[in-house]
Design an enzyme around this catalytic site. Structure first.
Site, PDB file in Angstrom:
ATOM      1  N   GLY A 165       0.790  -1.222   0.000  1.00  0.00           N
ATOM      2  CA  GLY A 165       0.000   0.000   0.000  1.00  0.00           C
ATOM      3  C   GLY A 165       0.824   1.275   0.000  1.00  0.00           C
ATOM      4  N   HIS A 235      -4.982  -1.266   2.044  1.00  0.00           N
ATOM      5  CA  HIS A 235      -4.231  -2.209   1.219  1.00  0.00           C
ATOM      6  C   HIS A 235      -3.463  -3.244   2.040  1.00  0.00           C
ATOM      7  CE1 HIS A 235      -5.256   0.444  -2.108  1.00  0.00           C
ATOM      8  NE2 HIS A 235      -4.703   1.449  -1.465  1.00  0.00           N
ATOM      9  N   GLU A 275      -0.804 -12.313  -7.760  1.00  0.00           N
ATOM     10  CA  GLU A 275      -1.948 -11.561  -7.250  1.00  0.00           C
ATOM     11  C   GLU A 275      -2.749 -10.976  -8.412  1.00  0.00           C
ATOM     12  OE1 GLU A 275      -0.895  -8.794  -4.226  1.00  0.00           O
ATOM     13  OE2 GLU A 275      -0.101 -10.357  -2.910  1.00  0.00           O
ATOM     14  N   ARG A 297       8.004 -14.875  -2.730  1.00  0.00           N
ATOM     15  CA  ARG A 297       8.340 -15.388  -1.395  1.00  0.00           C
ATOM     16  C   ARG A 297       7.139 -16.154  -0.858  1.00  0.00           C
ATOM     17  NH1 ARG A 297       5.064 -11.998   1.457  1.00  0.00           N
ATOM     18  NH2 ARG A 297       4.896  -9.852   0.731  1.00  0.00           N
TER      19      ARG A 297
END
Length: 666
Positions: A165, A235, A275, A297
């Site tokens: 974010g 976020h 994502e 990761r």
């Protein structure tokens, strides 16, 4: 397989890696800073190496020290956890140059996905859908504003090297673009050393769905299904679940295939997450999701994937890093049931989620849920690190049952000593939209006032707190002697800065009324046992978990934690009488104020030290007139229960009851 690994991290993820390594017979080496000298991860590991002072820039981000610690300890590989150096390609290269193995992807893969603009260009080439926007090199303000006009408002400005974010601004009106751009660039520069941004179309009802991917060094790449991370605050993820609710099979197939293609495009090995931003304005559809970024990761929320697949992702990481192929092929990876994870933080939702570093005076987790934590009762949440306390994960055959179990687990978690977001998480679990799967990334923001509302403590919580404060056992009540009428005791407490004064009246064995002026609430079958305090009121059977910590009481009742400071009517004398000439800390806390110094003249009842503990301030006062002889604490000190704070010499007694202090009756 490795014989020994070093874990270049701290807290719950370090403990998580240690657990799996121990099951596999692998020796672990922890690293720790000054602030973590007595931490849980240091104690759990087989060996531990000190790497520097508390600030991360002087300890956990010192890659050279970590590599040297690995070499000195004989470790063969380094697991980075998440955060810190986990996505730093230069660190990966240095690890490998030292002859060690990095338990994660290659430096080249991290670099390829590290800059959002370059990553999206790569995804376009690989045929992975990306959000419409500008991802180029030109960064002058007028040009970017023109690109935003082409894309169409609302738009999202994002630091290309960003994450979490930071460096992100939502712009709904062209008139606000210039100021938002300046802010995003400034934040990108300060956080990542890169002021460049990209501009994207903002999806008005976005869901955040990500796919867990895994690759090995033998050309195999698989997905482990998806997680929905739409419940976010600024976020930052709050509650995650797997699989995503209302996910049609055809959308899952399209999304997971795109994720595998993305991983293959950068020759990815080890654990990673792709994502996607998803259009949540209606039913999910195969053409309604777009690539956002790749996390190179292990993710914080990986336990929900482990729950629904029955796999140990850290074990997979270790095996892949050791050169083994993936343990399973795609068609061997099943999806079983539903799982949720909630993140418990030391933060104050009522104060806009302000971080609340401080002591964890009491920590108790329930059975029946997976708990990932790096702390124990008596530890302290440091201001130097992320204030996460624990992650709570539940799993069941259905989404509704898994959510019910999460709600139960949160309601039975008892943490005292500092503010937490437990009440907020419980309110979120009870939200109708979330419960039905109707959520997007803006849900928390729209309902924040309702979700963070803290009601006044009810009389049941006051009763149990008062019983602990007065050390009352209903079976042998000490309410004093009365010739006529029922006996009563006055109790004064402070909750959330407000005075709570009540009378407790004994009406019979186990029968107590809590009185507030002309109103009274009666409780029957009041009892104390090893598992807590019980009572019955209006047909409700109440069970409270109560922790007495020095001059405070924490009550867990009906899933809600209420902390009380005890006002003792004899507190002036109790703080240290003339015979002792000492002021000691009634509990572990933070020194907020010391308004005296050696030589100061004080009167009985004068404030000598203000101590912050249990989310409240406690004024420690002089028990008699006198002169300060020594001060053993300073503002900002963390002091333990019973620590000596101030010594003073009492004044000579005055004839006829006179006093040197106008505060004699305080």
């Amino acid at each position: 397989m490795f014989a020994k690994i070093l874990i270049a991290n701290r807290g719950e993820i370090a403990c998580r890696v240690i657990d799996t390594a121990r099951k596999m017979g692998i020796t672990t080496v922890a690293v720790y800073s000054d602030a973590d000298a007595e931490s849980r991860h240091r104690i759990l590991a087989d060996e531990a190496v000190h790497i520097g002072p508390a600030p991360v820039s002087d300890s956990y981000l010192k890659g050279d020290r970590i590599i040297q610690a690995a070499l000195d300890s004989g470790a063969q590989a380094i697991h980075p956890g998440y955060g810190f150096l986990s996505e730093n390609p230069d660190f990966v290269a240095a690890v490998e140059a030292a002859g060690l193995t990095f338990i994660g992807p290659s430096a080249a893969s991290i670099r390829a996905m590290g800059l959002k603009d370059a990553a999206k260009a790569l995804m376009v080439k690989a045929g992975v859908p990306v959000v419409p926007g500008y991802h180029g090199e030109r960064q002058d303000a007028d040009f970017l504003a023109a690109e935003a006009d082409k894309i169409g408002y609302p738009v999202l400005i994002k630091a290309r090297a960003g994450g979490g974010g930071k460096g992100m601004r939502l712009v709904n009106d062209p008139a606000d673009f210039a100021a938002a751009l300046e802010g995003a660039q400034r934040e990108g520069q300060s956080s990542f050393g890169d002021s460049a941004v990209l501009i994207e179309k903002y999806i008005t009802t976005p869901r955040h769905i990500e796919v867990q991917v895994f690759g090995d060094r033998h050309g195999n790449t698989v997905h482990l299904y998806e997680r929905d991370c739409s419940l976010q605050r600024r976020h930052q993820k709050v509650i995650e679940e797997a699989p995503a609710p209302d996910m049609p099979p055809e959308v899952r197939a399209a999304m997971t295939e795109a994720a595998v293609q993305a991983a293959r495009a950068v020759d990815y090995h080890n654990a990673g997450t792709i994502e996607f931003i998803v259009d949540g304005s209606g039913p999910l559809r195969p053409d309604g999701f777009w690539f956002m970024e790749m996390n190179t990761r292990l993710q914080v929320e990986h336990p929900v994937t482990e729950a629904v697949t029955g796999l140990d992702l850290v074990e997979w990481q270790l095996r892949v890093a050791a050169g083994e192929p993936l343990p399973l092929s795609q068609d061997q990876i099943g999806l079983n049931g539903h799982a949720f994870e909630a993140r418990i933080y030391a933060e104050d939702p009522a104060r806009d989620f302000l971080p609340a570093p401080g002591p964890l005076l009491h920590v108790s987790f329930p059975d029946g849920a997976r708990i990932d934590t790096g702390v124990r009762g008596g530890d302290r949440i440091s201001a130097h690190y992320d204030p996460m306390i624990a992650k709570v994960t539940t799993h069941a055959a259905s989404r509704s049952e898994a959510l019910f179990r999460l709600r139960q687990a949160l309601g039975r978690t008892h943490i005292a000593g500092t503010a937490t977001n437990l009440g907020f998480l419980q309110a979120l679990c009870l939200d109708d939209d979330f419960a039905s799967g109707r959520m997007d990334t803006g849900l928390i923001g729209r309902k924040q006032d309702t979700l963070t509302h803290v009601p006044a403590p009810d009389d049941a919580a006051v009763l149990f707190a008062a019983m602990a404060a007065l050390d009352l056992d209903p079976a042998r009540p000490r309410f004093g002697f009365r010739l006529w009428g029922s006996a009563s005791r006055r109790v004064e407490l402070v909750s959330d800065g407000q005075l709570v004064a009540r009378d407790l009246r004994l009406l019979g064995p186990g029968h107590i009324a809590v009185e507030d002026g002309d109103t009274a609430t009666e409780f029957e079958a009041v009892s104390v046992s090893a598992d807590g305090m019980r009572a019955r009121c209006g047909g409700r059977n109440l069970l409270a978990r109560v922790a007495r910590i020095g001059g405070a009481v924490s009550v867990l009742l009906d899933g809600r934690i209420t902390d009380f400071a005890i006002i003792d009517p004899l507190a002036v004398e109790a703080t240290g009488g003339a015979a002792e000439n000492r002021i000691t800390a009634p509990m572990t806390g933070l020194v907020r104020s010391v308004p005296v110094q050696p030589g100061s003249k004080v009167g009985r009842g004068d404030i000598l030290v203000v101590l912050e503990a249990m989310k409240m301030e406690h004024s420690l006062r002089a028990a008699t007139d006198g002169t300060i002889e020594a001060v053993h604490c300073a503002v900002g000190d963390n002091v333990g229960d019973g620590a000596l704070l101030v010594e003073f010499a009492p004044a000579d007694p005055q004839p006829d009851g006179e006093s040197h202090s106008e505060n004699a009756n305080v």
